[in-house]
Design an enzyme around this catalytic site. Structure first.
Site, PDB file in Angstrom:
ATOM      1  N   ALA A 148      -3.118  15.695  57.751  1.00  0.00           N
ATOM      2  CA  ALA A 148      -1.697  15.430  57.549  1.00  0.00           C
ATOM      3  C   ALA A 148      -1.004  16.635  56.918  1.00  0.00           C
ATOM      4  CB  ALA A 148      -1.517  14.194  56.666  1.00  0.00           C
ATOM      5  N   ASN A 175     -11.178  15.235  55.077  1.00  0.00           N
ATOM      6  CA  ASN A 175     -11.978  14.294  55.866  1.00  0.00           C
ATOM      7  C   ASN A 175     -11.697  14.436  57.338  1.00  0.00           C
ATOM      8  OD1 ASN A 175     -13.561  12.805  54.230  1.00  0.00           O
ATOM      9  ND2 ASN A 175     -11.912  11.411  53.681  1.00  0.00           N
ATOM     10  N   ARG A 420     -13.923  -3.276  62.983  1.00  0.00           N
ATOM     11  CA  ARG A 420     -14.828  -2.559  62.080  1.00  0.00           C
ATOM     12  C   ARG A 420     -15.241  -3.427  60.896  1.00  0.00           C
ATOM     13  NH1 ARG A 420     -12.548   3.696  61.983  1.00  0.00           N
ATOM     14  NH2 ARG A 420     -13.462   4.209  63.998  1.00  0.00           N
ATOM     15  N   GLU A 559      -3.861   9.568  54.766  1.00  0.00           N
ATOM     16  CA  GLU A 559      -4.634   8.501  54.124  1.00  0.00           C
ATOM     17  C   GLU A 559      -4.133   8.154  52.728  1.00  0.00           C
ATOM     18  OE1 GLU A 559      -8.876   9.128  54.411  1.00  0.00           O
ATOM     19  OE2 GLU A 559      -9.293   7.302  53.259  1.00  0.00           O
TER      20      GLU A 559
END
Ligand code: ADP
Length: 593
Positions: A148, A175, A420, A559
């Protein structure tokens, strides 16, 4: 790469403070040694011992670790061994496995040279001289050089603004560079979307329903509506994707993930850094940790105070605004335990896919400014962690459709095409929280094909991280599961592939049966992957305070933000999030004032 170079030169200057001392008994010459990296397997190093018995040169001769992720270790560790005349050098943060393999190989080479290894293992005290405090200024200041942050940096610069990016780690990528690389985006007009019965609308619906409708509909709409434009923007910057097809990533629920040509997330950073290196006005400061976001007398956010590489104070004024792009907190056990509401326990025993820098630093900084936080208890786990490290590496699957999961008893236990959270919850119910991914050779005609992590199944087998059997019975013996159960599980699966009907677990995603030997297996365990809660933003990526007002001059993306993915993030939506909201944050900050 000018940004990396400046850091390396600074490091080299510090290290010249060590005088080279002969290593007793070492004989002049060049010696090769081998080490094993948990990522890429065998790695070779050549060490040259000089006439005077000192370590004159260390070179990594060959390795299979992922470029972009291991670079800092491949260049940094050899130069530190030479500068310190020691094998007791610190691993490069974020590239620990490569660092350790280089040290192992160098130890073997120096053993062959007859060097006194015990003496070389004694840790030397590294004296780091503190650099002077610095004061800098840019239009836009960004905290975090992950997906980002760098999408925002490039966008703000495209809008003509100067940008300073502060990154606490010795490398860019966060990440994002470790992610599988799958990016969900739908171009309604494309043949692929039409063939897959997909649409932006369906992506919207699945994102919302996949997160139990906890995601903010406006943010979700912004995410899906701008996803394809994000892919086109990346392509315009030179990023390559595998053309003409999309695939279903685990938990993605639909074949809408675009796959970059470069492994894992490295293609994004190759693209962003090429732009940054070839344009004026973007500076990425590595090893620089943001500590505080500052506010002017007018109440507007106006800069960041950080700690530089040598512990010096770095003050950066932001004319337009500050973008927080610091990622999540999956590596901060204390924080994930404090916030977790979805899982029984997220203590040390549950590993994480994340890089070491995912510690949630921004939470405190943002709280001080009165920012609002949403859904902090929503933490995503994956059923796909390496049993030793929690990493996604070593995952042999190529897509959802062609693989099944079996437990230690050789039985399937869940819809492997599902959510998930549901797959991971089911895995926690199995013996030792352990499962095997089972595949046939349809996606591995030779075994040399690379997975998302640039690893071939043959390499993984050689490293003892995957298993192969000519028959299912042979594979069952290799992994220690009852053969009759494994065979029955595969037969039942194959029958549903043939009929296309949902099976007992509700699975609907099929491609080919598992019937073409050789057969492959790799072990996987639950692993903490993504913290879905975070700071509240609006569709312009402006940070919202506890009273629902915009905090002037403050933006966030990626995130660190919350309220997009709800209770369960669709696989493939995180990279989309970094691109879409990173670009929006960059454009909003550039347009501010
Ligand atoms: P996202 O996917 O949201 O972009 P990433 O994990 O890819 O998140 O990137 C976040 C980046 O922010 C990482 O490179 C991380 O090291 C960096 N970071 C985290 N905290 C700080 C901090 N306090 N100062 C500077 N950089 C930080």
């Amino acid at each position: 790469m000018k940004k990396f170079l400046s850091v390396l030169i600074a490091l080299a200057m510090l290290l010249t403070m060590f005088g080279a001392v002969a290593i007793a008994e070492a004989k002049e010459g060049t010696y090769e040694g081998t080490g094993v990296s948990q990522i890429g397997g065998e790695l070779k190093v050549a060490v040259t011992v000089g006439e005077d018995g000192t370590i004159a040169d260390v070179q990594v001769v060959s390795h299979n670790d992922t470029p972009g992720i291991c670079d800092a270790a491949v260049s940094g560790i050899p130069s530190e061994i030479v500068a310190q005349q020691s094998l007791a050098v610190d691993a490069v943060a974020g590239a620990t496995m490569t660092s350790n393999a280089i040290l192992e190989a160098a130890t073997a080479a120096l053993t062959a040279a007859g060097a006194d290894i015990d003496a070389l293992m004694v840790k030397k005290e590294v004296v780091v001289e503190q650099a002077a405090d610095v004061e800098l200024e840019a239009d836009v200041v960004i905290i975090g050089a992950g997906g980002a942050g760098l999408a925002a940096a490039v966008t703000a610069n495209e809008a003509g603004k100067t940008v300073i990016v502060l990154e606490k780690m010795p490398k860019v990528g966060g990440n994002t560079i470790l992610a599988g690389g799958a990016l969900n985006a739908v171009d309604d007009r494309s043949e692929t979307a039409i063939a897959n019965n997909d649409s932006v609308e369906w992506h919207y619906e699945q994102t919302l329903s996949g997160g139990d409708y906890q995601g903010d509909p406006e943010l979700v709409h912004t995410l899906v509506a701008n996803a394809w434009d994000g892919v086109e923007w990346l392509k315009g910057l030179g990023m390559e994707f595998i053309e003409g097809s999309t695939f279903t990533v685990t938990g993605g629920m639909w074949p809408r993930a675009h796959k970059p040509v470069m492994p894992v997330g490295t293609g994004f950073f190759d693209t962003y850094m090429k732009y940054i290196d070839s344009h004026d006005g973007v500076d990425v400061m590595l090893n620089t940790r943001a500590e505080e976001i500052t506010v002017g007398e007018d109440g507007r956010v106006n800069g960041v105070i950080a700690t530089g590489e040598t512990g010096n104070k770095v003050t950066v004024k932001a004319k337009n605004g500050v973008i927080v792009a610091t990622g999540g907190f999956s590596k901060n056990v204390e924080l994930r335990q404090a916030y977790n509401i979805q899982w029984k326990d997220l203590g040390e025993s549950v590993k994480s896919t994340n890089h070491e820098g995912a510690t949630g630093d921004a939470i405190k900084m943002l709280m001080k400014l009165g920012a609002d936080f949403v859904q902090m208890g929503n933490i995503q786990l994956l059923p796909l962690g390496d049993p030793q490290t929690g990493s996604l590496s070593g995952n042999i699957e190529m897509n959802v459709e062609t693989r099944i999961f079996v437990n230690k008893e050789g039985n399937r236990f869940v819809n492997e095409g599902g959510r998930r959270d549901e797959m991971t919850a089911a895995l926690f119910e199995q013996t030792d929280n352990w499962m095997w991914i089972i595949m046939d050779s349809d996606k591995y005609p030779t075994g040399d094909e690379k997975n998302n992590f640039n690893e071939s199944v043959n390499e993984l087998i050689a490293a003892g991280r995957a298993y192969k059997g000519e028959t299912l019975e042979e594979l069952a013996a290799q992994i220690g599961v009852p053969a009759e159960n494994l065979v029955a599980a595969v037969e039942d699966f194959n029958a549903h592939v043939a009929s296309g009907e949902p099976d007992a677990f509700g699975r609907t995603l099929y491609e080919t049966p598992i019937d073409d030997g050789p057969f492959y297996a790799a072990a996987r365990v639950p692993t903490v992957h993504h913290t879905m809660g975070g700071v509240r933003i609006n569709t312009d990526a402006q940070v919202i305070d506890e009273n629902g007002n915009v905090i002037p001059g403050l933006y966030a993306a990626g995130e660190v933000t919350g309220g997009i993915h709800g209770s369960n993030r669709l696989g493939g939506n995180a990279l989309t999030d970094t691109v879409v909201f990173g670009r929006i944050a960059g454009a909003s900050a550039a347009a501010a004032k």
